[in-house]
Design an enzyme around this catalytic site. Structure first.
Site, PDB file in Angstrom:
ATOM      1  N   GLU B 319       0.820  -1.230   0.000  1.00  0.00           N
ATOM      2  CA  GLU B 319       0.000   0.000   0.000  1.00  0.00           C
ATOM      3  C   GLU B 319       0.848   1.272   0.000  1.00  0.00           C
ATOM      4  O   GLU B 319       0.322   2.374   0.049  1.00  0.00           O
ATOM      5  CB  GLU B 319      -0.930   0.071   1.223  1.00  0.00           C
ATOM      6  CG  GLU B 319      -1.698  -1.187   1.527  1.00  0.00           C
ATOM      7  CD  GLU B 319      -2.545  -1.094   2.809  1.00  0.00           C
ATOM      8  OE1 GLU B 319      -2.427  -0.126   3.569  1.00  0.00           O
ATOM      9  OE2 GLU B 319      -3.341  -2.030   3.034  1.00  0.00           O
ATOM     10  N   GLY B 320       2.172   1.147   0.029  1.00  0.00           N
ATOM     11  CA  GLY B 320       3.033   2.320   0.210  1.00  0.00           C
ATOM     12  C   GLY B 320       3.317   2.597   1.673  1.00  0.00           C
ATOM     13  O   GLY B 320       3.968   3.600   2.017  1.00  0.00           O
TER      14      GLY B 320
END
Lengths: 347, 347
Positions: B319-320
């Protein structure tokens, strides 16, 4: 000074936090150590999810060390006073980090040689309110502190911790400033773990190989002077430490007894954390480690405490800087356990 | 798509930043990797000291992968759509981290199977504005994308990067969402580095030993299908990647070409960073690595890029999230080089 066991963080909150972590809409274990950190914070706060940390406070204990006159540092002792003035001016490394991350900073002169006569009287009084003496004795030649000085320094650390807690601190950090400070601190770790000087001596602010060997030999000489007194952690601290190191240890014990978490910095913070746990067994359960320093004594003390640091960036600035740099990770951990959806809510 | 060399960050600013770092009132090297990070940021901004990063933006590229139907993931493909909805609701792990650290988040469906028909029309249009197809082909059986789909996905990544840069982004981060995404990404790393599936396959969200071996075999099968096309990085990306991975790579190339730094996340970010640097040589000079993931392919790609991650906390959320958790270290680095007193100022 009490040597009774420190009550543990809440096992109930820890278990509930573990359950909440497992119930989040994330793959098991995906938050890594941020998940563990959130569980620990829940236990220290007895709150699931943990509350935001919005009053993080750092106290920098400053003092000079007699050993600094004996070729163990890359810098002259006069730098201690200059750096204290830099903290007061908000221009040191830790000042920049603390401003960035909303950490309150206080600096105290426990044992500086400098008398700070040039400071504005109010600032000077605040700085020296807990001053014990000017520079500790060189530990390879004499006990660092007298019994009375030790008691004064311990009371100072207790008082300061209570003041910070009274200001609503929800996380405390100790920092240290004092040219030569890695030598007595390495000696503390060596005494606590039964190791020779060569195992604990590091380059501090950057000494060369010759000075490093000299530093190790000086630690061995101090350990020989200590002798059987190594069995008593308070005596270890009095004989090998200094006013700032004793106050730091008392500060950490008092924080743990108050049931408030502390984030340890580099060699000095972790060594004092180890002594704190020896003097007040169970204190270490209230500590997390901010960062790994290149000092070998810090890694040894971390291992003895069972702590793994959050950051490993080769920082060796001291001042509490590594712990302050790690504070945002605590905010991250809290936000994750508090704000991420539960699997059952996704339907 | 251009394959010309990307201009390097400013060597002049880098040298001046190094000089400023050496002139700070701190012992040489005491800031560790935060000092190096500040120098890199100075070079990317052509500014000494570096400016504050006050517009950090994350784009999450979402897409499904045909391989997810072939036993390589611990979760069913339907989770991709559920997680996209969780991002939109601000309830995912990265949402919590981004809010805490002031990072703007945007999520885009590049290749989800889900059609999101239940979403409010405006939100759905925004989400699907750059949609290329529903799920890439299973890479062990067919090319992931057609030439046309590849071109569309590349343009999407370019367009999105330009939009984010147009919004004043001073640092960009890519995140990825898609059940099964570590399999095509591991295949990209294997193809780029000439390694077998067993060297790059990791447990992703938590597969068991049997699924891990199956994943490695599937990567080998995909590499065999790729054959000689491994010599062309764009073909590698088209044959082994997916719409979200192509868009991510284009996003990183476009960011580097615009002279803006990017912070890479875990396996997906670093693998796309590696492909970005192969397609547009020199792009990697604009990248820093946020965190080390447990995926072996990430460490191999990091090594190939010459990057050492800032955090190593065992996070594997995707997701970062690892990059967003590292953002405060960039703020720390900037504050240190900007705010710490110079030795000459201390008098």
């Amino acid at each position: 000074m009490s040597t009774s066991t420190v009550p543990a963080p809440s096992a109930t909150a820890r278990d509930r936090a573990q359950q909440r972590l497992a119930a989040l809409a994330t793959p098991p274990g995906a938050l890594g150590r941020l998940g563990d950190l959130a569980v620990w914070l829940s236990a220290t706060q007895d709150s699931v999810p943990p509350r935001a940390l919005d009053n993080v406070r750092l106290v920098i204990f400053a003092g000079d060390h007699g050993v600094a006159q004996h070729g163990v540092s890359a810098f002259p002792p006069e730098i201690t006073g200059a750096m204290v003035r830099t903290f007061l001016a908000g221009r040191a490394g830790v000042s920049a980090l603390a401003r960035t991350h909303g950490v309150h900073v206080r600096v105290l002169d426990l044992g500086c040689t400098d008398d700070f006569a040039d400071l504005e009287p109010g600032a000077r009084t605040d700085l020296q309110r807990h001053k014990v003496r000017q520079a500790s004795a060189p530990i390879h030649l004499a006990d660092a502190l007298t019994d009375q000085e030790y008691a004064e320094a311990w009371r100072a650390g207790e008082t300061v911790a209570r003041e910070e807690l009274g200001s609503g601190a929800d996380l405390l950090i100790s920092g240290d400033m004092g040219i030569g400070n890695t030598t007595p601190t390495a000696a503390l770790v060596a005494a606590a773990l039964g190791l020779p000087g060569s195992a604990v001596a590091g380059r501090g602010t950057g000494v060369d190989d010759t000075a490093l060997a000299h530093k190790a030999a000086l630690v061995d000489q101090a350990l020989a002077r200590l002798g059987d007194r190594a069995a008593d952690p308070a005596e270890v601290l009095r004989v090998l430490g200094s006013a700032d190191l004793v106050a730091t240890t008392a500060f950490l014990v008092t924080t743990a007894r108050a049931g408030v978490p502390a984030l340890l910095d580099g060699l000095i913070g972790v060594a004092c954390g180890l002594l704190a746990d020896r003097i007040a067994p169970g204190a270490a359960a209230w500590f997390a480690a901010g960062h790994r320093s290149p000092e070998p004594g810090q890694s040894l003390a971390l291992e003895a405490l069972g702590l793994t640091p959050l950051l490993d960036l080769g920082m060796r600035l001291g001042e509490g800087s590594g712990a302050v740099a790690a504070v945002p990770l605590l905010h991250s951990a809290i936000a994750l356990l508090r704000d991420v959806a539960l699997l059952e809510d996704l339907g």
